[in-house]
Design an enzyme around this catalytic site. Structure first.
Site, PDB file in Angstrom:
ATOM      1  N   CYS A   1       0.790  -1.248   0.119  1.00 35.82           N
ATOM      2  CA  CYS A   1      -0.017   0.065  -0.128  1.00 35.82           C
ATOM      3  C   CYS A   1       0.823   1.310   0.105  1.00 35.82           C
ATOM      4  CB  CYS A   1      -0.799   0.119   1.409  1.00 35.82           C
ATOM      5  SG  CYS A   1      -2.040  -1.482   1.130  1.00 35.82           S
ATOM      6  N   GLY A  59      -9.840  -7.490 -10.578  1.00 43.66           N
ATOM      7  CA  GLY A  59      -8.406  -7.957 -10.522  1.00 43.66           C
ATOM      8  C   GLY A  59      -8.360  -8.920  -9.142  1.00 43.66           C
ATOM      9  N   ARG A  74     -22.656  -3.930  10.402  1.00 43.64           N
ATOM     10  CA  ARG A  74     -22.101  -5.355  10.529  1.00 43.64           C
ATOM     11  C   ARG A  74     -20.741  -5.515  11.226  1.00 43.64           C
ATOM     12  NH1 ARG A  74     -19.204  -8.219   6.724  1.00 43.64           N
ATOM     13  NH2 ARG A  74     -19.505  -6.489   5.303  1.00 43.64           N
ATOM     14  N   CYS A  85     -13.825  -0.018   8.456  1.00 46.60           N
ATOM     15  CA  CYS A  85     -12.949  -0.715   7.611  1.00 46.60           C
ATOM     16  C   CYS A  85     -12.899  -0.092   6.219  1.00 46.60           C
ATOM     17  CB  CYS A  85     -13.083  -2.270   7.492  1.00 46.60           C
ATOM     18  SG  CYS A  85     -13.364  -3.081   8.967  1.00 46.60           S
ATOM     19  N   CYS A  86     -11.758   0.088   5.528  1.00 51.35           N
ATOM     20  CA  CYS A  86     -11.851   1.122   4.178  1.00 51.35           C
ATOM     21  C   CYS A  86     -12.496   0.040   3.399  1.00 51.35           C
ATOM     22  CB  CYS A  86     -10.244   1.455   3.954  1.00 51.35           C
ATOM     23  SG  CYS A  86      -9.315   0.136   3.679  1.00 51.35           S
TER      24      CYS A  86
END
Length: 374
Positions: free
Chosen positions: A75, A108, A180, A191-192
């Site tokens: 990243c 992907g 959730r 979360c991203c």
């Protein structure tokens, strides 16, 4: 630094990585006021693109003939590409360098666990690893679930003013805590999202800037740093020291420190990570990150360092290879006063921070930091 270009982040199933990269590059070149043949070198960061990605993705818009360097560092790939370009410029190997980050995740591959890594082989994925760290920090420092949720709420509020952000609908603390469950104590809004997108920036030496003349108001790169993690005993560290080590080196190089910052773009792949980074970057004391966000100091106009004014990975989105340069574009545009409703007042100095994956037995794969000034 010259011009910037960022595509909208989101799910672009109908688009290719090439079309995304080309859009960002054309925007950055136009913002700088140059054409491809004026480039001395190109650096492209990506994680899941094909071999020779820079050559393949950019040839159709005339980015050919000059050195093209492809960079993969998880990243932190595109921030690493910028650091490489900076090194070329400082060494006199280039005066005008294009840096690009791109990822197309909708169509992907995903990450494949490496069986030599016992943590991945057991199914301990990223949410699980951050959940473990978060629970330990909650017990050690008194970090609360509400404070963690405040990060997601803040970053979504910032993203609502960013037309390029992936997620822009408002969130409340109750929305975040009631969403959730993913890995206790993390919920889906902490979360991203995996996103598609691209970002590009043009870097200039002083000679290159003189050669090209005016165009966009220039931003200066004051310091860059890249560090890989040290060996550990296999235990999960709550807050790896790699960010603090990299930050210290960049602060020393730039002659600037956390007290000089007006804004930061940090790697908030998970909401608690942003809180960890407040402390590692020196925005607040160790153990005080939860109070920092709760006080509103991380908000735009909150009296502290505005963190993730572009929405962060949590809301702008996280197209792995594009994220680092998108952060740099956000800070550069803030320093130029071009961010509209999310503009940080009197922004003069900003920092970007990207983490790049992990390798078993290392505290982290990579940490890349830049400091920019108007």
């Amino acid at each position: 630094m010259g011009g910037t270009g960022v595509t909208a982040f989101g799910k672009h199933v109908e688009r290719s990585a090439a079309s995304l990269a080309q859009e960002a590059v054309i925007a950055a070149l136009q913002d700088t006021g140059i054409i491809p043949r004026q480039l001395d070198a190109v650096f492209l960061g990506s994680v899941y693109q094909t071999l020779g990605a820079g050559q393949r993705l950019l040839k159709d818009i005339g980015v050919v003939g000059m050195p093209i360097v492809n960079v993969e560092n998880a990243c932190a790939s595109s921030t690493t590409a910028v650091i490489e370009a900076t090194a070329w410029i400082r060494a006199g190997m280039a005066d005008v360098a294009l840096c690009v980050g791109v990822e197309q995740l909708s169509d992907g591959p995903g990450a494949t666990p490496e069986l030599a890594d016992p943590v991945s082989a057991m199914g301990a994925n990223w949410p699980v690893m951050y959940a473990i760290k978060t629970r330990a920090k909650m017990e050690r420092d008194g970090l609360t679930a509400e404070q963690i949720a405040m990060v997601s709420v803040k970053n979504r509020r910032h993203a609502m003013e960013n037309p390029k952000a992936h997620l822009r609908s408002p969130l409340s603390i109750d929305d975040v805590l009631g969403s959730r469950p993913v890995a206790d104590p993390l919920t889906v809004f902490e979360c991203c999202p995996p996103s598609d997108g691209a970002a590009a920036v043009v870097l200039l030496s002083p000679a290159g800037a003189r050669r090209l003349g005016g165009a966009a108001r220039r931003v200066r790169i004051r310091g860059v740093g890249l560090t890989s993690g040290r060996l550990t005993d296999g235990a999960v560290e709550i807050v790896p020291d790699v960010t603090a080590r990299t930050a210290r080196a960049v602060y020393e190089q730039s002659g600037l420190g956390p007290d000089d910052l007006q804004l930061c773009e940090v790697h908030d792949a998970f909401a608690p990570a942003e809180i960890f980074h407040y402390e590692s970057l020196g925005l607040c004391a160790q153990g005080e990150g939860g109070k920092y966000v709760e006080s509103g100091h991380a908000d735009i106009g909150g009296g502290g360092v505005a963190v993730n004014p572009g929405g962060g990975l949590l809301s702008r989105g996280h197209p792995l290879g594009a994220t680092g340069i998108a952060q740099i574009c956000e800070v550069a545009d803030q320093l130029r006063g071009r961010c509209g409703g999310r503009q940080v007042d009197a922004a003069r100095v900003g920092l970007t921070h990207a983490m790049g994956g992990t390798v078993y037995d290392l505290e982290s794969n990579a940490c890349a930091i830049t400091v920019l000034s108007a």
